[in-house]
Structures are given as structure tokens and as C-alpha cells.
Scaffold this motif. Structure first.
Motif, PDB file in Angstrom:
ATOM      1  N   ASP A 352      41.598  45.016  35.775  1.00  0.00           N
ATOM      2  CA  ASP A 352      41.117  46.199  35.048  1.00  0.00           C
ATOM      3  C   ASP A 352      39.612  46.004  34.813  1.00  0.00           C
ATOM      4  O   ASP A 352      39.207  45.263  33.917  1.00  0.00           O
ATOM      5  N   ILE A 353      38.800  46.613  35.680  1.00  0.00           N
ATOM      6  CA  ILE A 353      37.344  46.417  35.613  1.00  0.00           C
ATOM      7  C   ILE A 353      36.658  47.780  35.702  1.00  0.00           C
ATOM      8  O   ILE A 353      36.993  48.595  36.575  1.00  0.00           O
ATOM      9  N   ARG A 354      35.708  48.020  34.811  1.00  0.00           N
ATOM     10  CA  ARG A 354      34.880  49.240  34.889  1.00  0.00           C
ATOM     11  C   ARG A 354      33.441  48.799  35.135  1.00  0.00           C
ATOM     12  O   ARG A 354      32.941  47.926  34.412  1.00  0.00           O
ATOM     13  N   VAL A 355      32.817  49.404  36.131  1.00  0.00           N
ATOM     14  CA  VAL A 355      31.414  49.054  36.419  1.00  0.00           C
ATOM     15  C   VAL A 355      30.520  50.223  36.060  1.00  0.00           C
ATOM     16  O   VAL A 355      30.805  51.372  36.403  1.00  0.00           O
ATOM     17  N   ASP A 356      29.435  49.907  35.342  1.00  0.00           N
ATOM     18  CA  ASP A 356      28.427  50.926  35.053  1.00  0.00           C
ATOM     19  C   ASP A 356      27.075  50.281  35.353  1.00  0.00           C
ATOM     20  O   ASP A 356      26.577  49.467  34.576  1.00  0.00           O
ATOM     21  N   GLY A 357      26.499  50.619  36.486  1.00  0.00           N
ATOM     22  CA  GLY A 357      25.218  50.028  36.886  1.00  0.00           C
ATOM     23  C   GLY A 357      25.339  48.528  37.059  1.00  0.00           C
ATOM     24  O   GLY A 357      26.145  48.049  37.869  1.00  0.00           O
ATOM     25  N   HIS A 358      24.560  47.787  36.278  1.00  0.00           N
ATOM     26  CA  HIS A 358      24.562  46.324  36.409  1.00  0.00           C
ATOM     27  C   HIS A 358      25.569  45.640  35.499  1.00  0.00           C
ATOM     28  O   HIS A 358      25.554  44.419  35.357  1.00  0.00           O
ATOM     29  N   THR A 359      26.421  46.468  34.850  1.00  0.00           N
ATOM     30  CA  THR A 359      27.358  45.887  33.875  1.00  0.00           C
ATOM     31  C   THR A 359      28.799  46.126  34.310  1.00  0.00           C
ATOM     32  O   THR A 359      29.145  47.233  34.739  1.00  0.00           O
ATOM     33  N   ALA A 360      29.602  45.099  34.186  1.00  0.00           N
ATOM     34  CA  ALA A 360      31.038  45.233  34.464  1.00  0.00           C
ATOM     35  C   ALA A 360      31.804  44.860  33.196  1.00  0.00           C
ATOM     36  O   ALA A 360      31.542  43.812  32.602  1.00  0.00           O
ATOM     37  N   VAL A 361      32.707  45.726  32.803  1.00  0.00           N
ATOM     38  CA  VAL A 361      33.545  45.433  31.641  1.00  0.00           C
ATOM     39  C   VAL A 361      34.928  45.069  32.172  1.00  0.00           C
ATOM     40  O   VAL A 361      35.572  45.867  32.861  1.00  0.00           O
ATOM     41  N   VAL A 362      35.342  43.839  31.880  1.00  0.00           N
ATOM     42  CA  VAL A 362      36.599  43.331  32.438  1.00  0.00           C
ATOM     43  C   VAL A 362      37.611  43.150  31.299  1.00  0.00           C
ATOM     44  O   VAL A 362      37.368  42.384  30.362  1.00  0.00           O
ATOM     45  N   ARG A 363      38.710  43.877  31.383  1.00  0.00           N
ATOM     46  CA  ARG A 363      39.786  43.738  30.405  1.00  0.00           C
ATOM     47  C   ARG A 363      40.839  42.817  31.002  1.00  0.00           C
ATOM     48  O   ARG A 363      41.378  43.116  32.082  1.00  0.00           O
ATOM     49  N   GLY A 364      41.139  41.738  30.340  1.00  0.00           N
ATOM     50  CA  GLY A 364      42.114  40.789  30.885  1.00  0.00           C
ATOM     51  C   GLY A 364      43.498  41.418  30.961  1.00  0.00           C
ATOM     52  O   GLY A 364      43.899  42.138  30.051  1.00  0.00           O
ATOM     53  N   VAL A 365      44.196  41.180  32.079  1.00  0.00           N
ATOM     54  CA  VAL A 365      45.577  41.664  32.212  1.00  0.00           C
ATOM     55  C   VAL A 365      46.507  40.452  32.176  1.00  0.00           C
ATOM     56  O   VAL A 365      46.078  39.310  32.375  1.00  0.00           O
ATOM     57  N   ASN A 366      47.795  40.710  31.916  1.00  0.00           N
ATOM     58  CA  ASN A 366      48.734  39.585  31.811  1.00  0.00           C
ATOM     59  C   ASN A 366      48.993  38.925  33.148  1.00  0.00           C
ATOM     60  O   ASN A 366      49.213  37.719  33.223  1.00  0.00           O
TER      61      ASN A 366
END
Ligand SMILES: CC(=O)N[C@H]1[C@@H](OP(=O)(O)OP(=O)(O)OC[C@H]2O[C@@H](n3ccc(=O)[nH]c3=O)[C@H](O)[C@@H]2O)O[C@H](CO)[C@@H](O)[C@@H]1O
Ligand SMILES: C=C(OP(=O)(O)O)C(=O)O
Length: 425
Positions: A352-366
């Protein structure tokens, strides 16, 4: 084309011997061109990029002797370069296009022979990667440089020492200008120089060849040019990125890894982040032990930046760890404009990863689930193997030639730690 198949679910345990650093051995091999006598390099990793560099040097006329007996076995593998027979000063497109580090023959050829023609390396998957800073730095030493028909053409009677401030920190530009300055007339002062451990290792090798260099590893390097460089011996520094990759493998799988024959002092930022992720880290001489005690890692935030900050070459591996970590990790990539190529492949494994420009927000999954994926660049390939190690079922990684550029015997080393991994063709 070869593929790597990983079956996830095994915690990694055991010891792994770290190889010589790719990013140190490549400039060092190019630096041997500066010498008047043979230079003996040991702890040379058996990598595709090393073979490419050897071909490049041989194409220039240098004599290359490889210790076939030991190379690739993690022991004291060695290469002797005899630059006395160099009779060409042209680095062709066919070799440069496969390995950007080929541009590092520019400074040595120019300084030693007064002339060099090196194909422009062009962009690659992680970004456009121009070489303007290399050119500007060499021009500051008095080189005449033009870019013509895809080639950098450089000439100079004898380079002259100068004070030069790099616009931005560049590892390759620092290396090219540092090498050239060793044979320049007078003193060169490089400001805003890169401080990476590989720069220090290159300077150590140059000093073993008789160069006069102070300040390597700081932002200000002072080089007093000499008339000639002699032969010498140098052992390549341990690969901090390979070390970090194995430690992340241990952290992701809840295991216990001992990385030996490494250089813990080159890994501060990486070890700090692993500690933040919940790993117990201990250092003893040239060994680093990571123990997760079976725990799931905690997500970490990180921003890549020049050394001693967090290395861009470890970003993809930490992203893989964040994919299965507890919590949300925010990753900022500030060095290369397009170094999130692994994201889409990690998504295929259920991340589960969202990328916005130079930033990636990674939500850990089980859990991740194995799938066919494609390697897009060297460290992206490593991140996919790491993800495969914890994914349920089989992950098949295609285009692994990227991996062979920079990791020595990675399947054997991971198998030795208990991973279920194999190469198929
Ligand atoms: C063989 C080798 O050692 N490769 C490493 C080296 O690459 P490399 O030496 O190519 O990387 P640089 O440090 O030069 O690049 C840093 C940044 O500067 C930019 N730039 C660079 C040169 C230039 O003339 N103009 C310019 O704009 C690049 O596009 C990049 O955005 O350092 C990188 C950054 O730590 C690592 O990811 C690579 O693994
Ligand atoms: C980007 C890398 O290497 P290169 O500069 O050789 O492409 C790397 O080692 O991660």
C-alpha cells in the motif's frame, strides 16, 4: 533471460561475508590509468560492472590480469591493471551506455595523456543524470571541453590546480576532478565535495600511488599535484549498500544476521534507521549483528541526502521493509528525480504505497503475496527480492541483469542465510 524465484516465509539467520564496494572499485579501476606502473587492487567484487570496466580499460590498451582462482568467492580476489600499454583515449558508447561510471575515465585520461573522448552516458531508469558538473570541474583545472556528436572531447597541455566549488554535491564529479587534480600543476581545492566513503577509498588508493591528498571524506579536499604517480596496492573498502541490504533482509524476516568483513563506520544513518525499526544492532570490529528477536519491524520515515545522511542507494530496500512494517513510513527521495520505479512492482505484491512527487507514503500491510515482477534498476531489484522473502508464495523477478551489476553472488549469500531463492533461465 535469467529470473530469480523467491519463496517467502523463512526468517533469515546466520553470517554473511560482505564484498568489496561496487561504487569504490569502479572509480579505483579508472584511477589506475593515472599510474606509470601496474596497480594491484584486491577485494574486488565479481560484478558485471567490474567486467565492463575491465573491458573499457582493456579497450584503451591497458593490461588486465585477473586472479581467476579466487575472484567471486569472497576471498582476496584481485585485479592488476598495467596502464603502460594504454594507446587509446576513447571510451565508446557501447560500453558507456551500459554503465554510467565509465565516465570516470575522463579525468584520468585527460590528466595523464592530455586528451580524452568519452561518450555521453545518457539517462537511466532512476533519472537524467547529467555530467555537467564533471565538465565544469575539469574546465576549472584548465581543460578545453566540447560536447560533439554524443562525445565529451577534452584536452589540456597540463591541467592547472585551482579552487573549485561544486554547485551541488556529486559523487562522480568529485571523483573525476579529484583524479585529474592529482597530476595537475599546483594545488587544487575542491569545495562542496562529496563525502561518501567511496571517495575516501579512492583517495586512499591514489595516495598509495603517490598522490598528495588531504581532506577526503570532508566537504573540502586539497590536492597537491605531482609529476607522476607510481604503481601501488590497494584493498577495496567493504560495500556499505550490500551490507545494508542484508541487514534489511534480516529485519524484514524477523531474523538474526551477522554481516562480517564490513565497515560499520560507513553505515551510521542506515544503522540508526534499523534501530528505529526495532532491530537490536551490535558492532564488533568489522562485524555488525542485527537481531529482530522475531519481531515485526516498525515503519520508519526517511529522507535521502548525500553522505553522511541516508543513502539513496538504500531507499528502495527500506521501502520494501516499510511495506510489511507496523505503521506508516514516509520516504522522501531528494537525489534522483525518478527513483520510485520499484513502487509499481511492490504494489503488484500487495503493498500500500501512495506517491506524490518525491514523496512516497507507505502503509504497512500484514502480508504481501508473491507475484511475477520486473526489476527496473539495481536497487529496485534488491527491494523486490527483499519483498519476495516475506511474501506468501512465489515471487518471480524478471530482468535481473540489473542485479548482477552490483551484487556478488546474492542468491548464494541469501541461501546461506536460509532463504529459498534460485535463479532460472
Ligand atoms: C558508481 C557510483 O558511485 N554511483 C553512485 C553515485 O552516482 P553518481 O556519481 O552518478 O551520482 P551523483 O552524486 O553525481 O548525483 C547526485 C545528483 O547530482 C546530479 N548531477 C550529477 C552530476 C552532474 O554532473 N550533474 C548533476 O546534476 C545527479 O543527477 C543527481 O541528481 O552516487 C549516487 C548518489 O549517492 C549513487 O546513487 C550511485 O550509486
Ligand atoms: C545507482 C547506482 O549505481 P550506478 O551509479 O552505477 O548506476 C547504485 O549503485 O545504486
Amino acid at each position: 533471460m535469467d529470473k530469480i524465484v523467491v519463496e517467502g516465509g523463512q526468517p533469515l539467520n546466520g553470517e554473511v561475508q560482505i564484498s568489496g564496494a561496487k561504487n569504490a572499485v569502479l572509480p579505483i579501476l579508472c584511477a589506475t590509468l593515472l599510474a606509470d606502473e601496474p596497480v594491484e587492487i584486491s577485494n574486488v567484487p565479481h560484478l558485471h560492472d567490474v567486467v565492463t570496466t575491465a573491458k573499457l580499460l582493456a579497450g584503451l590498451g591497458a593490461g588486465i590480469t585477473v586472479d581467476q582462482g579466487t575472484i567471486g568467492k569472497g576471498s582476496e580476489s584481485g585485479v592488476i591493471v598495467d596502464p603502460r600499454s594504454v594507446n587509446s583515449h576513447v571510451a565508446p558508447y557501447e560500453l558507456v551506455k551500459t554503465m554510467r561510471a565509465s565516465v570516470l575515465v575522463l579525468g584520468p585520461l585527460l590528466a595523464k595523456y592530455g586528451h580524452a573522448e568519452v561518450s555521453l552516458p545518457g539517462g537511466c531508469a532512476i533519472g537524467s543524470r547529467p555530467v555537467d558538473l564533471h565538465i565544469k570541474g575539469l574546465q576549472a583545472l584548465g581543460a578545453e571541453i566540447s560536447v560533439d556528436h554524443g562525445f565529451i572531447k577534452a584536452s589540456a597541455k597540463r591541467l592547472k590546480g585551482a579552487r573549485h566549488v561544486f554547485d551541488i554535491v556529486s559523487v562522480g564529479a568529485t571523483e573525476n576532478v579529484l583524479m585529474a587534480a592529482t597530476l595537475a600543476q599546483g594545488t587544487t581545492v575542491l569545495e562542496n565535495a562529496a563525502m561518501e566513503p567511496e571517495i575516501v577509498d579512492l583517495a586512499e588508493c591514489l595516495k598509495a600511488m603517490g598522490a598528495k591528498i588531504e581532506g577526503a571524506g570532508t566537504g573540502r579536499i586539497v590536492i597537491e599535484g605531482v609529476e607522476r604517480l607510481h604503481g601501488g596496492k590497494h584493498a577495496v573498502v567493504a560495500d556499505r549498500i550490500e551490507t545494508g541490504t542484508f541487514l534489511v533482509a534480516g529485519a524484514m524476516t524477523g531474523g538474526r544476521i551477522v554481516a562480517r568483513k564490513t565497515r560499520p563506520d560507513t553505515l551510521d544513518a542506515v544503522l540508526d534507521k534499523l534501530t528505529e525499526a526495532g532491530a537490536e544492532i551490535s558492532v564488533d570490529g568489522d562485524r555488525i549483528t542485527l537481531d529482530m528477536h522475531g519481531r515485526r519491524p516498525k515503519a520508519v520515515n526517511l529522507t535521502t541526502a548525500p553522505h553522511p545522511a541516508f543513502p539513496t542507494d538504500m531507499q528502495a530496500q527500506f521501502m520494501a521493509m516499510n511495506c510489511i512494517a507496523d505503521g506508516v513510513g514516509v520516504i522522501n527521495e531528494t537525489i534522483f528525480e525518478n527513483r520510485f520505479m520499484h513502487v509499481n512492482e511492490l504494489l503488484r505484491l500487495g503493498a500500500d504505497i501512495r506517491v506524490d512527487g518525491h514523496t512516497a507514503v507507505v502503509r504497512g500491510v500484514n502480508k504481501l503475496s508473491g507475484a511475477p515482477v520486473m526489476a527496473t534498476d539495481l536497487r529496485a531489484s534488491a527491494s523486490l527480492i527483499l519483498a519476495g522473502l516475506v511474501a506468501e508464495g512465489e515471487t518471480v523477478i524478471d530482468r535481473i541483469y540489473h542485479l548482477d551489476r552490483g551484487y556478488e553472488n546474492i542468491e548464494e549469500k541469501l541461501s546461506g542465510l536460509g532463504a529459498k531463492i534460485r535463479r532460472t533461465s
